[in-house]
Design a protein around this motif. Structure first.
Motif, short mmCIF file in Angstrom:
data_model
loop_
_atom_site.label_atom_id
_atom_site.label_comp_id
_atom_site.label_asym_id
_atom_site.label_seq_id
_atom_site.Cartn_x
_atom_site.Cartn_y
_atom_site.Cartn_z
N GLU A 111 0.84 -1.20 0.00
CA GLU A 111 0.00 0.00 0.00
C GLU A 111 0.87 1.25 0.00
N SER A 112 0.35 2.31 -0.59
CA SER A 112 1.01 3.60 -0.57
C SER A 112 -0.05 4.69 -0.69
N GLY A 113 0.37 5.92 -0.42
CA GLY A 113 -0.52 7.05 -0.60
C GLY A 113 -1.10 7.62 0.68
N GLY A 114 -0.84 6.97 1.80
CA GLY A 114 -1.34 7.50 3.06
C GLY A 114 -0.59 8.74 3.49
N TRP A 169 -2.91 -10.11 2.79
CA TRP A 169 -3.02 -8.76 3.36
C TRP A 169 -1.74 -7.97 3.12
N GLY A 170 -1.91 -6.67 2.96
CA GLY A 170 -0.78 -5.78 2.91
C GLY A 170 -0.37 -5.36 4.31
N GLN A 171 0.67 -4.54 4.38
CA GLN A 171 1.20 -4.12 5.69
C GLN A 171 0.48 -2.90 6.25
N GLY A 172 -0.30 -2.24 5.44
CA GLY A 172 -1.07 -1.09 5.90
C GLY A 172 -0.39 0.24 5.62
N GLY A 209 -11.89 17.45 5.15
CA GLY A 209 -12.42 17.92 3.89
C GLY A 209 -11.50 17.65 2.71
N GLY A 210 -10.29 17.22 3.00
CA GLY A 210 -9.33 16.96 1.94
C GLY A 210 -9.49 15.58 1.31
N SER A 211 -8.57 15.27 0.41
CA SER A 211 -8.62 14.01 -0.34
C SER A 211 -7.28 13.29 -0.31
N LEU A 212 -7.35 12.00 -0.43
CA LEU A 212 -6.17 11.16 -0.59
C LEU A 212 -6.52 10.03 -1.55
N ARG A 213 -5.50 9.54 -2.25
CA ARG A 213 -5.68 8.37 -3.10
C ARG A 213 -4.69 7.30 -2.66
N LEU A 214 -5.22 6.19 -2.19
CA LEU A 214 -4.40 5.07 -1.79
C LEU A 214 -4.22 4.13 -2.98
N SER A 215 -3.06 3.51 -3.04
CA SER A 215 -2.78 2.50 -4.05
C SER A 215 -2.30 1.22 -3.38
#
Length: 117
Positions: free
Chosen positions: A5-8, A107-110, A14-20
């Motif tokens: 996982e990445s993107g955290g 599972w990923g590592q988080g 109110g903001g945005s994030l995109r996790l991959s």
């Protein structure tokens, strides 16, 4: 088998994030992919899921309309677009791969998501 996982990160309310979540070591297109999250002191909960075939999606009620799960089988990657984030969305977000045919489960590592001003 790897789910990375990445993107955290830290984002204001109110903001945005995109996790991959980049997958390797298994036939990605044959697996249902999901995002789960776990906040401190709470149980892990399903955020969103996308089926292996047809792209059918499912969301937890509190995420409907704010989060969007998608997948790119050519890149072996699943995404979670998170909009209008709230402090209660703060958690570690995990990627999960599940095969309905073999019952294999990975599972990923988080990745940590923190929503705070």
């Amino acid at each position: 088998v790897q789910l990375v996982e990445s993107g955290g990160g830290l984002v204001q309310p109110g903001g945005s994030l995109r996790l991959s979540c980049a997958a390797s070591g298994f036939t990605f297109s044959r697996y249902d992919m999901s995002w789960y999250r776990q906040a401190p002191g709470k149980e892990r909960e399903l955020v969103a899921a996308i089926m292996s075939a047809g792209g059918l999606t499912n969301y937890a009620d509190s995420m409907k309309g704010r989060f969007t799960i998608s997948r790119d089988n050519t890149k072996n990657t699943v995404y979670l677009q998170m909009n209008r984030l709230k402090p209660e969305d703060t958690a570690v977000y995990y990627c999960n791969a599940y095969s309905r045919w073999s019952a294999r489960d990975y599972w990923g590592q988080g990745t940590q998501v923190t929503v705070s001003s």
